[in-house]
Motif scaffolding. Structure first.
Motif, short mmCIF file in Angstrom:
data_model
loop_
_atom_site.label_atom_id
_atom_site.label_comp_id
_atom_site.label_asym_id
_atom_site.label_seq_id
_atom_site.Cartn_x
_atom_site.Cartn_y
_atom_site.Cartn_z
N ALA A 5 -9.83 -11.65 -5.26
CA ALA A 5 -8.41 -11.88 -4.96
C ALA A 5 -8.04 -13.34 -5.21
CB ALA A 5 -8.10 -11.49 -3.52
N GLU A 64 -0.58 -8.48 -9.06
CA GLU A 64 -1.00 -7.12 -8.73
C GLU A 64 -2.50 -7.04 -8.49
OE1 GLU A 64 -0.85 -3.44 -7.45
OE2 GLU A 64 0.88 -4.72 -7.79
N MET A 65 -3.28 -7.70 -9.33
CA MET A 65 -4.74 -7.69 -9.14
C MET A 65 -5.11 -8.38 -7.83
SD MET A 65 -7.66 -9.06 -11.70
CE MET A 65 -9.37 -8.87 -11.34
N ARG A 125 -3.28 -8.52 -5.14
CA ARG A 125 -2.94 -7.59 -4.06
C ARG A 125 -4.00 -6.51 -3.90
NH1 ARG A 125 2.86 -7.86 -5.77
NH2 ARG A 125 3.83 -9.06 -4.14
N GLN A 126 -4.45 -5.95 -5.02
CA GLN A 126 -5.46 -4.89 -4.97
C GLN A 126 -6.78 -5.42 -4.38
OE1 GLN A 126 -5.75 -3.26 -8.92
NE2 GLN A 126 -3.69 -2.40 -8.85
N TYR A 179 -6.39 -6.01 -0.71
CA TYR A 179 -6.43 -4.73 0.00
C TYR A 179 -7.88 -4.26 0.14
CZ TYR A 179 -5.74 0.20 1.06
OH TYR A 179 -5.80 1.43 1.65
N ALA A 180 -8.66 -4.36 -0.94
CA ALA A 180 -10.07 -3.95 -0.89
C ALA A 180 -10.84 -4.76 0.15
CB ALA A 180 -10.72 -4.09 -2.27
N GLN A 237 -10.24 -3.59 3.69
CA GLN A 237 -10.72 -2.26 4.04
C GLN A 237 -12.10 -2.27 4.69
OE1 GLN A 237 -8.58 0.35 3.93
NE2 GLN A 237 -7.30 -1.38 3.38
#
Length: 117
Positions: free
Chosen positions: A82, A92-93, A95-96, A99-100, A103
């Motif tokens: 990130a 976008e990358m 954010r992804q 998010y990962a 988790q």
């Protein structure tokens, strides 16, 4: 980046510190093993107890140590990804990857893994 204000230098330092702490898990595992060996040796006439200590170590302690290490490694990797995406301007990358990283579950104390509560 749009709504983020990340201080890259500070984040890198936090990641480096967290990575160093994760490396300590290996020495922690050795210390745990040494403690179980010492305890087993302190009970030379109790092979049943020594056997149960070994089972406890293999079935409860080590799976938790491994899970904590694996989860920490995954969270650090995703956070690093990130940060790199943030630096490159790929919103976008970033954010992804953020998010990962989020988790990753908090580890449960020994004795609770896999048990319904």
């Amino acid at each position: 980046m749009t709504e983020w204000d990340i201080h890259v230098t500070e984040v890198r330092q936090v990641l480096a510190n967290a990575g160093q702490s994760a490396e300590d898990y290996i020495s922690d595992e050795v210390q745990i093993n040494d403690s179980f060996v010492e305890l087993g040796l302190a009970l030379p006439r109790s092979p049943h107890v020594a056997m149960r200590l070994s089972e406890f170590s293999e079935e409860v302690v080590y799976p938790h140590v491994k899970k904590i290490f694996d989860d920490t490694t995954a969270a650090l990797a995703a956070t690093t990804e990130a940060l790199i995406a943030y630096q490159e301007g790929d919103v976008e990358m970033a954010r992804q990857a953020q998010y990962a990283a989020a988790q990753t579950l908090m580890p449960q104390p020994p004795g609770l893994m896999g048990q319904a509560r």
